[in-house]
Design an enzyme around this catalytic site. Structure first.
Site, PDB file in Angstrom:
ATOM      1  N   VAL A   1       2.594   4.807  10.650  1.00 14.88           N
ATOM      2  CA  VAL A   1       3.306   3.837  10.219  1.00 14.88           C
ATOM      3  C   VAL A   1       2.729   2.348  10.671  1.00 14.88           C
ATOM      4  O   VAL A   1       2.203   1.371  10.060  1.00 14.88           O
ATOM      5  CB  VAL A   1       4.944   3.767  10.721  1.00 14.88           C
ATOM      6  CG1 VAL A   1       5.713   2.377  10.164  1.00 14.88           C
ATOM      7  CG2 VAL A   1       5.709   4.970   9.898  1.00 14.88           C
ATOM      8  N   SER A   2       2.500   2.399  12.215  1.00 13.10           N
ATOM      9  CA  SER A   2       2.199   1.079  12.731  1.00 13.10           C
ATOM     10  C   SER A   2       0.561   1.113  12.168  1.00 13.10           C
ATOM     11  O   SER A   2       0.180   0.068  12.089  1.00 13.10           O
ATOM     12  CB  SER A   2       2.037   1.305  14.092  1.00 13.10           C
ATOM     13  OG  SER A   2       1.665   2.344  14.404  1.00 13.10           O
TER      14      SER A   2
ATOM     15  N   LEU B   1       3.907  10.285  13.112  1.00 14.82           N
ATOM     16  CA  LEU B   1       4.271   9.631  11.621  1.00 14.82           C
ATOM     17  C   LEU B   1       4.447   8.241  12.000  1.00 14.82           C
ATOM     18  O   LEU B   1       3.912   7.334  11.355  1.00 14.82           O
ATOM     19  CB  LEU B   1       5.596  10.139  11.160  1.00 14.82           C
ATOM     20  CG  LEU B   1       5.266  11.611  10.484  1.00 14.82           C
ATOM     21  CD1 LEU B   1       6.682  12.173  10.033  1.00 14.82           C
ATOM     22  CD2 LEU B   1       4.417  11.420   9.387  1.00 14.82           C
TER      23      LEU B   1
ATOM     24  N   ASP C   1      -4.766   1.239 -15.508  1.00 12.24           N
ATOM     25  CA  ASP C   1      -4.339  -0.048 -16.450  1.00 12.24           C
ATOM     26  C   ASP C   1      -5.458  -0.842 -16.257  1.00 12.24           C
ATOM     27  O   ASP C   1      -5.632  -2.132 -15.758  1.00 12.24           O
ATOM     28  CB  ASP C   1      -3.254  -0.534 -15.808  1.00 12.24           C
ATOM     29  CG  ASP C   1      -2.608  -1.575 -16.627  1.00 12.24           C
ATOM     30  OD1 ASP C   1      -1.841  -2.392 -16.439  1.00 12.24           O
ATOM     31  OD2 ASP C   1      -3.102  -1.404 -17.887  1.00 12.24           O
TER      32      ASP C   1
ATOM     33  N   LYS D   1       2.776 -11.169  -5.317  1.00 13.63           N
ATOM     34  CA  LYS D   1       3.317 -10.397  -6.420  1.00 13.63           C
ATOM     35  C   LYS D   1       4.836  -9.989  -6.200  1.00 13.63           C
ATOM     36  O   LYS D   1       5.075  -9.053  -5.100  1.00 13.63           O
ATOM     37  CB  LYS D   1       2.611  -8.991  -6.815  1.00 13.63           C
ATOM     38  CG  LYS D   1       3.130  -8.169  -7.722  1.00 13.63           C
ATOM     39  CD  LYS D   1       2.009  -7.283  -8.106  1.00 13.63           C
ATOM     40  CE  LYS D   1       2.116  -6.217  -9.044  1.00 13.63           C
ATOM     41  NZ  LYS D   1       1.181  -5.186  -9.148  1.00 13.63           N
TER      42      LYS D   1
END
Ligand code: NAG
Ligand code: NAG
Ligand code: NAG
Ligand code: NAG
Ligand code: NAG
Ligand code: NAG
Ligand code: NAG
Ligand code: NAG
Ligand code: NAG
Ligand code: NAG
Length: 640
Positions: free
Chosen positions: A335-336, A331, A471, A380
């Protein structure tokens, strides 16, 4: 590389832990200390004084939360430059050392509370309540006794101090005073709000600010106590001498050297700081452990969907079922893998790039334009829900998708920022409905339609699991310098890992009826919205007009005829008049309209798949510019 990134994320967490401890310590002290019950400094708006005026507060940087100008600026609603300029600090983005002196500019006003109470002078600073905040704690810790809790109660009469809600905006009246319009003798231009410290006496205060003992007495009287706010009149703002070496955060060892001039208390202080450093290291270790736990949990959540594709996943493939340790390692590798693709930006970089998220940098919604290292980005600002978008964008890499360049996590404000490539030409919506529609010829429009369809085909067919954008609309289609389209804003894409199902999101005028009615999410809802965008491209009309009429409803009504000639006649009426200026084939227009209408079928299964759409659009493009003299492709003939 990897370790610096963990560092980035873990530091705020550690600070957070320290804050908790810090608060608890102060909280337990609160009962035993005599509280300053000062409700504020009365003032009057006569011709003797000139309220409002410019004033300054003397503030000390403190560990852990207020060691940079950005967070202190946020606290007082001023920009970093507004602090760095009067404080003799050359680089506003560098971090501060504890106790570093600062001047915070204030606009000092004389504000009437009510007729019986009268008016008090303060700078109107609003603060959003966070977990476990009380008026007392925020006044004494965050604002360092520049205000008092009784005064906060006075200026916020509608709030119940014992029942504050997180996020609630409270005015913290920072005490200040304006100088009297003076006699000839001396003109005092500013009043500096200053909180008396245990080591101060009046002469040390006067010399610190280049003021006179007598003028300090004139303003404040004689009997002020430690931690009382006082006003130091000055003719000009003194230039603070700042530590020349600015260490990088966090300040693990520096505080010792800073406070060493006090002779007798030196050893005691040294001991206390020694203990403090040990405590800090302890917290650091705890912090890292918690960070690991938290991140791993998050990661489990992040990769849950990707379990479906573990065979293709080189990090996890073949390594399953070898116990938890092995799994955790995998895991972490993931992540990396995810993080390495992206640059991790510092919140300071973003604040600088956007002028502190100034309105002048706003593109639309919560997206800001900012330049970092000569490169322009779209930034954003989001709350924590960014993980979903990050997760999806991580899988999506296509020329017709706006590319994610990096992100930034601001634990303190619990904000997350996604940093995208900046797409020069803005949204299709603004091209179609705002200024420059005359430049959008039919060929360009068709090209844009094909680009969007290609992007959708990619997320619908080539990602595992499939991604539904949810969207699609002209304002989420961005155009680059070559007028090629890119799909933006995956904020709603396949939402709801931990959200309530049947939570309807989307944009009026584009939402597929089955989703609106039953919350059914499928790739066909994107097809529906795409159909509406096609109608916009052909007609130049908005998806929903001022009267609330939906474009797709009126299109279905208009083209509900079997007679091809009648349909062609209605199309000519319905067309964007800009298209009429040029030569294009009616066949191509009609083809695109037909695709649009097919996308709008109320029955999702009857809508074409995105693959069929791409095929059909390419065919339209091919026919669109075939110069055929069949009599209907010249403007003169198309015009009514
Ligand atoms: C807030 O207060 C509650 C109860 O007093 C405590 O359990 C919790 O840890 C505190 N949280 C923070 C962030 O201080
Ligand atoms: C604060 O309260 C004490 C009594 O509790 C009173 O003697 C003192 O005058 C008060 N000070 C102010 C500034 O109101
Ligand atoms: C200032 O106020 C005083 C009364 O407080 C009044 O007599 C005087 O005329 C005023 N001066 C000006 C210039 O308004
Ligand atoms: C303080 O600011 C808030 C909003 O920023 C405003 O609504 C309020 O009227 C101000 N109060 C005073 C006394 O200036
Ligand atoms: C503010 O005053 C209280 C006593 O009223 C004191 O315990 C606290 O340390 C002061 N805060 C700062 C930041 O000096
Ligand atoms: C005026 O304000 C003070 C302080 O908030 C309050 O105690 C008092 O009740 C108020 N008086 C009126 C008439 O509203
Ligand atoms: C606390 O405030 C909330 C709304 O802000 C209100 O619903 C609740 O009744 C209040 N509780 C008390 C004890 O006043
Ligand atoms: C200003 O002049 C008035 C009288 O003209 C005097 O009472 C006051 O003390 C003077 N103030 C200062 C600060 O010199
Ligand atoms: C004030 O403090 C300074 C040191 O901070 C000291 O040298 C001076 O003697 C003190 N003055 C008085 C009047 O206590
Ligand atoms: C301003 O700060 C610098 C260090 O940043 C210091 O060297 C300089 O002496 C300060 N200016 C004055 C006038 O104290």
């Amino acid at each position: 590389m990897q370790s610096t990134k963990s560092h980035h994320i873990s530091i705020p967490l550690i600070f957070y832990l320290i804050t908790i401890l810090h608060h608890q310590v102060h909280h337990s002290h609160a009962q035993t200390e005599t509280q300053n019950n000062n409700t504020g400094y009365t003032c009057s708006n006569t011709n003797q004084t000139n309220y409002p005026c410019q004033a300054y507060a003397f503030y000390r940087a403190t560990s852990p939360d207020f060691l940079d100008l950005a967070s202190i600026g946020d606290l007082f609603s001023v920009s970093r430059l507004m602090i760095s300029n009067p404080s003799n600090i050359s680089s506003p983005s560098s971090s501060l050392v504890p106790d570093q002196p600062l001047f915070i500019p204030l606009t000092c006003g004389c504000n009437t509370i009510n007729n019986t109470f009268g008016a008090i002078s303060y700078a109107n600073i609003s603060y959003n309540i966070k977990l476990n905040d009380t008026f007392f704690l925020v006044s004494t810790i965050n604002y360092q006794n520049l205000t008092t809790f009784p005064s906060v109660e006075v200026v916020n009469p509608s709030l119940v101090p014992t029942n504050l809600t997180i996020g609630e905006s409270v005015i913290f009246p920072i005490f200040c005073k304006c100088p009297e319009k003076n006699n000839m003798t001396q003109v005092n231009n500013y009043m500096i709000s200053y909180v008396v410290q245990p080591s101060d006496n009046i002469s040390s205060i006067a010399s610190r600010f280049g003021s006179q003992e007598q003028s300090i007495r004139d303003v404040n009287g004689n009997d002020f106590q430690v931690y009382d706010p006082i006003f130091v009149p000055v003719t000009q703002l003194p230039i603070l001498s700042q530590p020349s070496v600015v260490p990088s955060p966090p300040p693990t060892t520096t505080p010792t050297s800073e406070n060493s001039n006090d002779d007798r208390t030196g050893t005691v202080r040294g001991l206390a700081i020694g203990l403090g450093v040990t405590g800090f290291l302890l917290i650091l270790v705890t912090g890292l452990w918690v960070y690991r736990e938290v991140l791993l949990k998050d990661r489990v959540w992040l990769v849950r969907d990707e379990e479906e594709q573990k065979k293709q996943n080189m990090y996890m493939g073949g390594k399953e079922g070898k116990g938890n340790k092995q799994r955790d390692l995998n895991l972490m590798a993931n992540v990396s893998d995810c993080l390495d693709k992206y640059r991790v930006f510092g919140i300071d970089e973003l604040l600088e790039a956007t002028d502190g998220f100034d309105e002048s940098c706003l593109i639309q919604g919560s997206v800001y334009k900012g330049e970092i290292d000569g490169e322009v980005y779209a930034i954003k600002k989001m709350k924590w829900n960014a993980y979903e978008e990050l997760k999806i964008l991580q899988k999506v890499n296509h020329g017709n998708m706006v590319k994610l360049e990096g992100f930034c996590i601001d634990e303190e404000e619990t904000n997350c920022y996604l940093v995208y490539e900046y797409v020069e030409n803005g949204s299709l919506y603004s091209w179609l409905h705002e200024d420059h529609k005359e430049n959008l010829n039919w060929k360009t429009r068709l090209r844009i339609a094909i680009d969007i369809a290609n992007g959708l085909q990619y997320i619908h067919e080539h990602t595992r699991p499939r991604v539904v954008h949810k969207d699609i609309k002209s304002s989420n289609i961005l155009l680059d310098s070559n007028m090629r389209a890119k799909i933006a804003n995956f904020g709603l894409a396949k939402s709801g890992m931990n959200a309530i199902t049947m939570h309807i999101v989307g944009t009026q005028g584009y939402i597929a009826p089955e989703y609106l009615a039953d919350g059914v999410v499928s790739t066909k809802m994107d097809v529906f919205s795409f159909g509406v965008v096609l109608l916009e491209l052909v007609s130049g009309k908005e998806a929903i007009d001022e009267k609330g009429n939906l474009l797709w409803v009126s299109a279905l009504k208009t083209f509900e005829v079997d007679d091809e000639q009648e349909k062609g006649r209605r199309l000519k009426e319905w067309l964007d008049k800009e298209i009429l200026r040029e030569t294009c084939s009616m066949e191509s227009l009609m083809g695109v309209l037909d695709i649009g209408i097919a996308c709008l079928n109320k029955e999702p299964s009857k809508r074409p798949s995105i693959m069929d759409i791409v095929y059909a659009l390419c065919k339209s493009e091919y026919t669109g510019f075939d110069i055929s003299y069949d009599g209907i492709d010249s403007p003169g003939v198309i015009a009514r």
